[in-house]
Design a protein around this motif. Structure first.
Motif: not given
Lengths: 162, 75
Positions: A6-25
Protein backbone atom coordinates in the motif's frame (compact mmCIF):
# COMPACT_ATOMS: atom_id res chain seq x y z
CA UNK A 1 -2.84 -6.19 0.78
CA UNK A 2 0.08 -5.67 3.17
CA UNK A 3 1.14 -2.24 4.40
CA UNK A 4 4.33 -2.21 2.31
CA UNK A 5 2.41 -2.76 -0.93
CA UNK A 6 0.00 0.00 0.00
CA UNK A 7 2.85 2.34 0.80
CA UNK A 8 4.52 1.61 -2.55
CA UNK A 9 1.24 2.31 -4.30
CA UNK A 10 0.84 5.53 -2.33
CA UNK A 11 4.36 6.68 -3.20
CA UNK A 12 3.76 5.95 -6.87
CA UNK A 13 0.34 7.57 -7.34
CA UNK A 14 -0.41 10.06 -4.56
CA UNK A 15 1.06 13.04 -6.45
CA UNK A 16 -1.06 12.37 -9.53
CA UNK A 17 -4.20 12.09 -7.44
CA UNK A 18 -3.42 15.25 -5.52
CA UNK A 19 -2.74 17.15 -8.74
CA UNK A 20 -5.99 15.99 -10.30
CA UNK A 21 -8.07 16.90 -7.25
CA UNK A 22 -6.30 20.21 -6.75
CA UNK A 23 -6.75 21.27 -10.38
CA UNK A 24 -10.41 20.32 -10.13
CA UNK A 25 -11.26 21.88 -6.74
CA UNK A 26 -8.41 24.37 -6.23
CA UNK A 27 -8.67 23.53 -2.53
CA UNK A 28 -5.50 22.28 -0.82
CA UNK A 29 -7.10 20.82 2.31
CA UNK A 30 -9.80 18.98 0.42
CA UNK A 31 -7.26 17.59 -2.08
CA UNK A 32 -5.00 16.24 0.69
CA UNK A 33 -8.02 14.61 2.37
CA UNK A 34 -9.06 13.02 -0.92
CA UNK A 35 -5.56 11.56 -1.42
CA UNK A 36 -5.54 9.93 2.03
CA UNK A 37 -9.13 8.70 1.74
CA UNK A 38 -8.47 7.22 -1.71
CA UNK A 39 -5.78 4.89 -0.37
CA UNK A 40 -7.76 4.03 2.76
CA UNK A 41 -10.73 3.13 0.56
CA UNK A 42 -8.54 1.20 -1.85
CA UNK A 43 -7.12 -0.81 1.04
CA UNK A 44 -10.64 -1.56 2.25
CA UNK A 45 -12.00 -2.61 -1.17
CA UNK A 46 -8.80 -4.01 -2.73
CA UNK A 47 -10.51 -7.36 -3.36
CA UNK A 48 -12.94 -5.62 -5.76
CA UNK A 49 -10.05 -4.65 -8.00
CA UNK A 50 -9.65 -6.91 -11.01
CA UNK A 51 -6.34 -6.30 -12.86
CA UNK A 52 -7.76 -8.04 -15.93
CA UNK A 53 -10.55 -5.48 -16.24
CA UNK A 54 -8.86 -2.26 -15.27
CA UNK A 55 -5.49 -0.65 -14.57
CA UNK A 56 -4.66 0.18 -10.97
CA UNK A 57 -4.18 3.85 -11.88
CA UNK A 58 -7.66 4.06 -13.42
CA UNK A 59 -9.12 2.31 -10.39
CA UNK A 60 -7.45 4.79 -8.00
CA UNK A 61 -8.57 7.76 -10.09
CA UNK A 62 -12.11 6.41 -10.05
CA UNK A 63 -12.09 6.23 -6.24
CA UNK A 64 -10.57 9.72 -6.02
CA UNK A 65 -13.14 11.15 -8.46
CA UNK A 66 -16.05 9.69 -6.50
CA UNK A 67 -14.63 10.92 -3.19
CA UNK A 68 -14.08 14.40 -4.61
CA UNK A 69 -17.68 14.59 -5.81
CA UNK A 70 -19.02 13.40 -2.44
CA UNK A 71 -16.85 15.83 -0.48
CA UNK A 72 -17.80 18.75 -2.73
CA UNK A 73 -21.50 17.98 -2.36
CA UNK A 74 -21.09 17.80 1.44
CA UNK A 75 -19.14 21.04 1.45
CA UNK A 76 -21.78 22.82 -0.64
CA UNK A 77 -24.54 21.66 1.70
CA UNK A 78 -22.62 22.95 4.71
CA UNK A 79 -21.96 26.18 2.85
CA UNK A 80 -25.69 26.68 2.37
CA UNK A 81 -26.39 25.99 6.04
CA UNK A 82 -23.49 27.97 7.50
CA UNK A 83 -22.44 30.51 4.85
CA UNK A 84 -20.43 32.59 7.33
CA UNK A 85 -17.96 29.69 7.76
CA UNK A 86 -16.77 29.98 4.18
CA UNK A 87 -14.77 32.60 2.41
CA UNK A 88 -16.41 34.66 -0.29
CA UNK A 89 -16.38 32.97 -3.68
CA UNK A 90 -12.90 32.87 -5.16
CA UNK A 91 -13.93 34.56 -8.40
CA UNK A 92 -14.89 37.68 -6.44
CA UNK A 93 -11.41 38.07 -5.07
CA UNK A 94 -9.41 36.98 -8.12
CA UNK A 95 -6.89 39.62 -9.19
CA UNK A 96 -6.53 40.89 -12.74
CA UNK A 97 -3.40 38.82 -13.22
CA UNK A 98 -5.22 35.74 -11.99
CA UNK A 99 -8.10 36.42 -14.41
CA UNK A 100 -5.72 35.89 -17.29
CA UNK A 101 -4.63 32.49 -16.05
CA UNK A 102 -5.74 29.06 -17.12
CA UNK A 103 -6.53 28.37 -13.45
CA UNK A 104 -9.37 30.90 -13.56
CA UNK A 105 -10.49 29.68 -16.99
CA UNK A 106 -10.79 26.11 -15.68
CA UNK A 107 -13.11 27.21 -12.87
CA UNK A 108 -15.34 28.80 -15.52
CA UNK A 109 -15.90 25.42 -17.18
CA UNK A 110 -18.88 23.28 -16.17
CA UNK A 111 -17.76 20.68 -13.59
CA UNK A 112 -18.21 17.67 -15.91
CA UNK A 113 -16.16 19.30 -18.69
CA UNK A 114 -13.44 20.38 -16.23
CA UNK A 115 -12.80 16.85 -14.99
CA UNK A 116 -12.60 15.47 -18.55
CA UNK A 117 -10.07 18.05 -19.72
CA UNK A 118 -7.92 17.63 -16.59
CA UNK A 119 -7.81 13.84 -16.91
CA UNK A 120 -7.15 14.02 -20.65
CA UNK A 121 -4.56 16.76 -20.77
CA UNK A 122 -2.69 16.63 -17.48
CA UNK A 123 -2.85 12.87 -16.84
CA UNK A 124 -2.65 11.51 -20.40
CA UNK A 125 -5.61 9.21 -19.87
CA UNK A 126 -7.40 7.79 -22.89
CA UNK A 127 -11.06 8.53 -23.54
CA UNK A 128 -11.91 4.95 -22.56
CA UNK A 129 -10.10 5.31 -19.24
CA UNK A 130 -11.85 8.64 -18.55
CA UNK A 131 -15.19 6.98 -19.33
CA UNK A 132 -14.34 4.25 -16.82
CA UNK A 133 -13.32 6.74 -14.13
CA UNK A 134 -16.39 8.92 -14.54
CA UNK A 135 -18.77 6.02 -15.26
CA UNK A 136 -20.07 7.62 -18.46
CA UNK A 137 -20.15 6.48 -22.12
CA UNK A 138 -17.10 7.15 -24.31
CA UNK A 139 -19.27 9.25 -26.62
CA UNK A 140 -20.08 11.58 -23.73
CA UNK A 141 -16.38 11.91 -22.92
CA UNK A 142 -15.70 12.85 -26.55
CA UNK A 143 -18.38 15.51 -26.64
CA UNK A 144 -17.41 16.95 -23.22
CA UNK A 145 -13.80 17.12 -24.32
CA UNK A 146 -14.73 18.88 -27.54
CA UNK A 147 -16.89 21.45 -25.71
CA UNK A 148 -14.32 21.93 -22.94
CA UNK A 149 -11.52 22.67 -25.42
CA UNK A 150 -13.74 25.03 -27.40
CA UNK A 151 -14.79 26.94 -24.30
CA UNK A 152 -11.26 27.07 -22.86
CA UNK A 153 -9.96 28.45 -26.14
CA UNK A 154 -12.67 31.11 -26.16
CA UNK A 155 -12.07 32.06 -22.53
CA UNK A 156 -8.31 32.32 -22.88
CA UNK A 157 -8.52 34.18 -26.20
CA UNK A 158 -11.01 36.62 -24.68
CA UNK A 159 -8.63 37.21 -21.79
CA UNK A 160 -5.78 37.85 -24.21
CA UNK A 161 -7.84 40.48 -26.02
CA UNK A 162 -8.76 42.33 -22.79
CA UNK B 1 -8.95 13.03 -30.33
CA UNK B 2 -5.28 13.10 -29.35
CA UNK B 3 -3.29 15.54 -27.29
CA UNK B 4 -1.55 16.53 -30.52
CA UNK B 5 -4.86 17.89 -31.82
CA UNK B 6 -4.85 20.63 -29.18
CA UNK B 7 -3.51 23.92 -30.57
CA UNK B 8 0.01 24.82 -29.35
CA UNK B 9 -1.21 28.15 -27.96
CA UNK B 10 -3.74 26.41 -25.75
CA UNK B 11 -1.19 23.78 -24.68
CA UNK B 12 1.17 26.54 -23.53
CA UNK B 13 -1.60 28.09 -21.44
CA UNK B 14 -2.61 24.75 -19.93
CA UNK B 15 1.00 24.00 -19.01
CA UNK B 16 1.10 27.15 -16.90
CA UNK B 17 -1.09 25.48 -14.28
CA UNK B 18 1.64 23.61 -12.40
CA UNK B 19 0.76 22.04 -9.05
CA UNK B 20 3.19 21.58 -6.16
CA UNK B 21 2.27 18.55 -4.07
CA UNK B 22 2.59 19.10 -0.32
CA UNK B 23 3.86 16.39 2.07
CA UNK B 24 0.98 14.02 2.61
CA UNK B 25 1.17 10.95 4.80
CA UNK B 26 -0.63 7.73 4.09
CA UNK B 27 -2.06 7.58 7.59
CA UNK B 28 -5.09 9.71 8.26
CA UNK B 29 -4.64 11.94 11.30
CA UNK B 30 -7.90 13.18 12.77
CA UNK B 31 -6.19 15.86 14.83
CA UNK B 32 -4.45 17.20 11.71
CA UNK B 33 -7.75 17.34 9.82
CA UNK B 34 -9.51 19.14 12.67
CA UNK B 35 -6.55 21.53 12.85
CA UNK B 36 -6.76 22.25 9.11
CA UNK B 37 -10.51 22.81 9.32
CA UNK B 38 -10.16 25.21 12.26
CA UNK B 39 -7.33 27.18 10.66
CA UNK B 40 -8.97 27.32 7.21
CA UNK B 41 -9.75 30.91 6.18
CA UNK B 42 -13.35 31.93 6.79
CA UNK B 43 -15.50 34.77 5.68
CA UNK B 44 -15.39 37.85 7.91
CA UNK B 45 -18.58 37.72 10.08
CA UNK B 46 -18.81 41.52 9.83
CA UNK B 47 -19.14 41.20 6.04
CA UNK B 48 -21.95 38.74 6.50
CA UNK B 49 -23.79 41.15 8.82
CA UNK B 50 -23.29 44.07 6.48
CA UNK B 51 -24.86 42.14 3.60
CA UNK B 52 -27.83 40.76 5.46
CA UNK B 53 -28.68 43.49 7.95
CA UNK B 54 -29.56 46.64 6.09
CA UNK B 55 -30.57 49.86 7.91
CA UNK B 56 -34.17 49.23 6.82
CA UNK B 57 -34.13 45.75 8.36
CA UNK B 58 -32.58 47.12 11.53
CA UNK B 59 -35.33 49.72 11.76
CA UNK B 60 -37.98 47.05 11.29
CA UNK B 61 -36.43 44.75 13.89
CA UNK B 62 -38.20 46.27 16.99
CA UNK B 63 -41.49 46.18 15.10
CA UNK B 64 -41.03 42.48 14.33
CA UNK B 65 -40.36 41.76 18.01
CA UNK B 66 -43.47 43.66 19.10
CA UNK B 67 -45.70 41.96 16.53
CA UNK B 68 -44.34 38.48 17.30
CA UNK B 69 -44.78 38.97 21.05
CA UNK B 70 -48.42 40.16 20.71
CA UNK B 71 -49.93 36.65 20.99
CA UNK B 72 -48.28 36.26 24.43
CA UNK B 73 -50.23 39.28 25.67
CA UNK B 74 -53.48 37.31 25.21
CA UNK B 75 -52.35 34.21 27.09
Amino acid sequence: MNSNDLEDLFNKYHKQIYQFTYRYTQDETLSSDVVQDTFIKFDKYAENFDPAKSHIRTFLFRIAYQLTMTKLKRKNKLKKLLPFLYETKQSETISLEEKLSVRAALTELPAEQRSVIILFYYHDLTQHQIAEIMQIPVGTVKSRLHHALKKLKQLLEADDNE
Amino acid sequence: MNKQDIPEELKKKLDQFAVETPDISLKKSLSHRIGSWITAPVKNPADYLSIHITPRRMALFPLVIIVSSLPFAFI
